[in-house]
Structures are given as C-alpha cells and as structure tokens.
Design an enzyme around this catalytic site. Structure first.
Site, PDB file in Angstrom:
ATOM      1  CB  THR A  11     -39.759  37.096 -10.196  1.00 14.15           C
ATOM      2  OG1 THR A  11     -38.816  38.140 -10.498  1.00 14.15           O
ATOM      3  CG2 THR A  11     -40.352  36.549 -11.486  1.00 14.15           C
ATOM      4  CG  ASP A 104     -42.440  48.062 -13.657  1.00 10.63           C
ATOM      5  OD1 ASP A 104     -43.356  48.391 -14.433  1.00 10.63           O
ATOM      6  OD2 ASP A 104     -41.822  46.980 -13.779  1.00 10.63           O
TER       7      ASP A 104
END
Length: 243
Positions: A11, A104
């Site tokens: 996002t 990540d």
C-alpha cells in the site's frame, strides 16, 4: 556515492536517499495500488539528484516491477531488485519454497541475523509479521492482520458501530464497545508475541511504525527497537552483490 533505496509495499512506497552512507532525504507515500504511477511522479525529482545506484525491495508482482524498472531506467544508473535466496551472506531461508517469503521480511532478518543470537523479529507494518531465527538459520514465522486491519474488519462487519481513529494504548477490559474493540485487538497481538517469545529464549527485535507502542507492553522481554530495519537489510544485500 549517492544512492536511492526503495521499499515498495502493498500500500505504500517509502524511499531513502543516502550519500556516503548518511540518509539525506526520506519520504513515504501511499501508492493506491499503482506504485508505477507514483514512481512516475517522483522520477524527475530523482533525476535531479544525480544518483549513482538504485536498490529496491518490492513485494509487487512481475508486471508492476517491470513497469517500475522501465521508469527507473530514465535515471541511467544501475538498478538492483533484492530477492530471497536459499542462502545469502550466511543466512539460510527457512521456507520450503523461497518464492513465497516476502522480500521485506527476508531483508529485515538479514539486517540483524547473527551466528551468536536467536532472534524474534517483529515488523509492525500493514501486516504484523513475526520471523524467528536460530543463529543464521531462519525458522519461518507468522503473519497476522495489524491493529488497523483488524479494526477495519470489525467496522465492516458490525452494524451500528463507528470506530474512530484513536491510540491502541490500553489493555484493561473495555467499558464501551469502542474501547473493547481497541483493547481486545491490541491484547490479542501482544499475547501472540508473548506466546512466541515463551516458546524459547531469544532477543526480541521490533521495527515498523508501531514498534514503540508494542515495546511499551513487552518490557519484560527487553525488546530492541530497530528503525528502518529494511533499509539496513537492503544495504547489506547490495553490499554482498557480486561486482
């Protein structure tokens, strides 16, 4: 050397500019499911910085990453996308299918893993992720909806209850529905981390925007807050790339 570092999540797009290892600029913006369009809006600014290299952590699919790469080629500098490896810089991936582990999470573990310590790395981002290590062996982990995703889910499925933005800062039993929702969600996530930590002794490391909030209620585990842990891991990843 001046470098651009990009963290492209589900996002949000976050970037850092470093010069001689020092961060001289950083920002984060929502990309509204279109990170390439946001990148297109930033590219002229990046061109003005006369960069030497771009390092990227992206959880986007190949189509979006290809679009991002085409835009970054306007900078006319080397661009490196980090990827998960079965083994990298001594760290062994705990997933059977390494393609399923988010880059990540991999970079955050890479940033702090050491042969001398067992770790519990908790990232308080869009999802709350927990990764465990035994020395340089990544053991896998857990993924949970974060504070706000859980709250939004309750809003969508509970008629007549409007939940305003407020801090998740209490664990006492709620004496109204709003407090019961907030305290219950926070209590549940803290309890999960505690249960994981009680399985075996390890160093607790917290990162992400809500790290300090969680740390305040996990003091008995002596948590270590690591801001910008992904950036640290991305730097290590790039440094270990063959020249």
């Amino acid at each position: 050397m001046k470098r651009l570092w990009l963290d492209i999540g589900n996002t949000r797009l976050k970037y850092w500019i470093t010069e001689d290892q020092q961060v001289i600029e950083q920002a984060a913006e929502l990309h509204l499911q279109s990170p390439a369009d946001l990148m297109l809006g930033l590219i002229q600014h990046f061109k003005s910085l006369e960069l030497d290299h771009v390092g990227i952590s992206s959880v986007q699919d190949k189509k979006n990453n290809d679009r991002i790469l085409r835009i970054l080629r306007m900078l006319d500098v080397p661009v490196t996308f980090a990827k998960v490896h079965a083994e990298y810089s001594g760290l062994i991936c705990g997933y059977d299918n390494i393609g399923q582990l988010g880059i990540d999470r991999w970079l955050q573990v890479l940033a702090v893993a050491s042969a001398e310590q067992n770790l519990c790395v908790v990232s308080c981002g869009t999802a709350l992720t927990i990764d465990l290590t035994a020395g340089l062996q990544h053991l896998g982990g857990y993924i949970l909806p974060n504070l706000y995703l859980q709250r939004n889910s309750l809003i969508q499925n509970t008629k007549g209850i409007k939940i305003p933005d407020m801090a998740f800062s209490e664990l006492s039993p709620g004496r109204n529905t709003i407090d019961a929702v907030h305290h219950g969600i926070f209590f549940g996530l803290l309890s999960t981390i505690r249960q994981v930590m009680l399985q075996s002794p390890r160093q607790l490391i917290l990162t992400g925007g809500d790290a300090a909030l969680f740390a305040a209620y996990l003091n008995d585990f002596n948590p270590r807050i690591e801001p910008d842990l992904l950036l640290k891991g991305l730097k290590i990843y790039i440094a270990q790339q063959p020249t």
